[in-house]
Design a protein around this motif. Structure first.
Motif, PDB file in Angstrom:
ATOM      1  N   ILE A 146       0.956  -1.201  -0.150  1.00  0.00           N
ATOM      2  CA  ILE A 146      -0.084  -0.072  -0.121  1.00  0.00           C
ATOM      3  C   ILE A 146       0.855   1.113  -0.131  1.00  0.00           C
ATOM      4  CG2 ILE A 146      -0.248   0.022   2.325  1.00  0.00           C
ATOM      5  CD1 ILE A 146      -2.912   0.983  -0.370  1.00  0.00           C
ATOM      6  N   ASP A 147       2.133   1.246   0.548  1.00  0.00           N
ATOM      7  CA  ASP A 147       2.774   2.570   0.688  1.00  0.00           C
ATOM      8  C   ASP A 147       3.592   2.671  -0.887  1.00  0.00           C
ATOM      9  OD1 ASP A 147       2.358   2.978   3.527  1.00  0.00           O
ATOM     10  OD2 ASP A 147       4.240   1.800   4.010  1.00  0.00           O
ATOM     11  N   LYS A 148       3.796   1.437  -1.348  1.00  0.00           N
ATOM     12  CA  LYS A 148       4.264   1.869  -2.881  1.00  0.00           C
ATOM     13  C   LYS A 148       3.072   2.323  -3.535  1.00  0.00           C
ATOM     14  CE  LYS A 148       5.805  -1.799  -5.166  1.00  0.00           C
ATOM     15  NZ  LYS A 148       6.559  -2.721  -5.720  1.00  0.00           N
ATOM     16  N   TYR A 149       1.883   1.876  -3.386  1.00  0.00           N
ATOM     17  CA  TYR A 149       0.794   2.275  -3.963  1.00  0.00           C
ATOM     18  C   TYR A 149       0.338   3.696  -4.057  1.00  0.00           C
ATOM     19  CZ  TYR A 149      -3.938   1.364  -6.319  1.00  0.00           C
ATOM     20  OH  TYR A 149      -4.969   1.556  -7.390  1.00  0.00           O
ATOM     21  N   LEU A 150       0.333   4.231  -2.971  1.00  0.00           N
ATOM     22  CA  LEU A 150       0.150   5.396  -2.393  1.00  0.00           C
ATOM     23  C   LEU A 150       0.904   6.860  -2.884  1.00  0.00           C
ATOM     24  CD1 LEU A 150      -1.379   4.888   1.078  1.00  0.00           C
ATOM     25  CD2 LEU A 150      -2.712   5.140  -0.967  1.00  0.00           C
ATOM     26  N   LYS A 151       2.307   6.240  -3.037  1.00  0.00           N
ATOM     27  CA  LYS A 151       3.268   6.998  -3.719  1.00  0.00           C
ATOM     28  C   LYS A 151       2.792   7.483  -5.074  1.00  0.00           C
ATOM     29  CE  LYS A 151       7.266   5.748  -1.152  1.00  0.00           C
ATOM     30  NZ  LYS A 151       8.445   4.633  -1.060  1.00  0.00           N
ATOM     31  N   HIS A 152       2.009   6.922  -5.660  1.00  0.00           N
ATOM     32  CA  HIS A 152       1.523   7.299  -7.130  1.00  0.00           C
ATOM     33  C   HIS A 152       0.409   8.342  -7.125  1.00  0.00           C
ATOM     34  CE1 HIS A 152       4.127   4.583  -9.100  1.00  0.00           C
ATOM     35  NE2 HIS A 152       3.871   3.680  -8.323  1.00  0.00           N
ATOM     36  N   ILE A 153      -0.146   8.714  -5.898  1.00  0.00           N
ATOM     37  CA  ILE A 153      -1.150   9.756  -5.739  1.00  0.00           C
ATOM     38  C   ILE A 153      -0.350  11.080  -6.343  1.00  0.00           C
ATOM     39  CG2 ILE A 153      -1.917  11.343  -3.928  1.00  0.00           C
ATOM     40  CD1 ILE A 153      -2.745   9.021  -2.376  1.00  0.00           C
ATOM     41  N   THR A 154       1.024  11.184  -6.297  1.00  0.00           N
ATOM     42  CA  THR A 154       1.872  12.171  -6.762  1.00  0.00           C
ATOM     43  C   THR A 154       2.752  11.401  -8.010  1.00  0.00           C
ATOM     44  OG1 THR A 154       3.287  12.068  -5.002  1.00  0.00           O
ATOM     45  CG2 THR A 154       1.674  13.830  -5.031  1.00  0.00           C
ATOM     46  N   ASP A 155       2.340  10.678  -8.745  1.00  0.00           N
ATOM     47  CA  ASP A 155       3.204   9.966  -9.643  1.00  0.00           C
ATOM     48  C   ASP A 155       3.653  11.259 -10.733  1.00  0.00           C
ATOM     49  OD1 ASP A 155       3.350   7.082 -11.199  1.00  0.00           O
ATOM     50  OD2 ASP A 155       3.514   8.708 -12.442  1.00  0.00           O
ATOM     51  N   VAL A 156       5.005  10.961 -11.020  1.00  0.00           N
ATOM     52  CA  VAL A 156       5.560  11.984 -12.150  1.00  0.00           C
ATOM     53  C   VAL A 156       4.723  12.500 -13.182  1.00  0.00           C
ATOM     54  CG1 VAL A 156       7.885  11.428 -11.307  1.00  0.00           C
ATOM     55  CG2 VAL A 156       6.973  10.317 -13.396  1.00  0.00           C
ATOM     56  N   LYS A 157       3.776  11.215 -13.623  1.00  0.00           N
ATOM     57  CA  LYS A 157       2.794  11.816 -14.623  1.00  0.00           C
ATOM     58  C   LYS A 157       1.530  12.058 -14.065  1.00  0.00           C
ATOM     59  CE  LYS A 157       5.552  10.627 -18.345  1.00  0.00           C
ATOM     60  NZ  LYS A 157       5.647  11.573 -19.524  1.00  0.00           N
ATOM     61  N   PRO A 158       1.073  13.267 -14.242  1.00  0.00           N
ATOM     62  CA  PRO A 158      -0.135  13.419 -13.556  1.00  0.00           C
ATOM     63  C   PRO A 158      -1.344  12.651 -13.925  1.00  0.00           C
ATOM     64  CG  PRO A 158       0.590  15.234 -15.112  1.00  0.00           C
ATOM     65  CD  PRO A 158       1.682  14.296 -15.036  1.00  0.00           C
ATOM     66  N   ILE A 159      -1.378  12.047 -15.134  1.00  0.00           N
ATOM     67  CA  ILE A 159      -2.574  11.113 -15.616  1.00  0.00           C
ATOM     68  C   ILE A 159      -2.425   9.771 -14.755  1.00  0.00           C
ATOM     69  CG2 ILE A 159      -3.340   9.728 -17.571  1.00  0.00           C
ATOM     70  CD1 ILE A 159      -3.714  12.891 -18.011  1.00  0.00           C
ATOM     71  N   THR A 160      -1.373   9.402 -14.526  1.00  0.00           N
ATOM     72  CA  THR A 160      -1.235   8.212 -13.635  1.00  0.00           C
ATOM     73  C   THR A 160      -1.603   8.572 -12.194  1.00  0.00           C
ATOM     74  OG1 THR A 160       0.629   7.285 -15.172  1.00  0.00           O
ATOM     75  CG2 THR A 160       0.386   6.383 -12.731  1.00  0.00           C
ATOM     76  N   ALA A 161      -1.247   9.720 -11.874  1.00  0.00           N
ATOM     77  CA  ALA A 161      -1.577  10.110 -10.441  1.00  0.00           C
ATOM     78  C   ALA A 161      -3.253  10.136 -10.307  1.00  0.00           C
ATOM     79  CB  ALA A 161      -1.091  11.499  -9.869  1.00  0.00           C
TER      80      ALA A 161
END
Length: 109
Positions: free
Chosen positions: A39-54
């Motif tokens: 879950i910690d790795k998952y939640l890091k994608h809330i601010t993914d480098v690509k805003p579409i992924t975020a």
């Protein structure tokens, strides 16, 4: 599930998004707490480098919270603490709205 969580580390944002999506939609069958482990790795994608992924990540979080109630507080905390200033102004408002919507849905459930 391990293969899906490995997708979160891909250099390709499309593969990261696929991993996020597949993990979220498999949350209801996760009896071995595999999502809890990543879950910690998952939640890091809330601010993914690509805003579409975020944005995709944020929109998927209510699904995880629904099926993994033990992760609800972690998810809410990550959403509240997300630093969206890393994005261009044009994307910040969209990501902000996505976060507000996700918070609303999760807090209602």
């Amino acid at each position: 599930m391990d293969r899906l969580s490995d997708m979160l580390d891909s250099d390709n944002s499309y593969i990261r998004t696929r991993g996020l999506t597949l993990l979220a939609y498999n949350a209801k069958w996760d009896k071995d707490y595999k999502i809890d482990e990543v879950i910690d790795k998952y939640l890091k994608h809330i601010t993914d480098v690509k805003p579409i992924t975020a944005r995709q990540c944020i929109k998927l979080l209510p699904i995880i919270a629904k099926h993994k109630s033990e992760l609800k507080n972690d998810i809410l905390s990550a959403l509240h603490n997300a630093d969206i200033s890393i994005y261009e102004d044009s994307m910040q408002s969209l990501v902000y709205k996505d976060i507000q919507k996700a918070l609303e849905v999760i807090q209602k459930s």
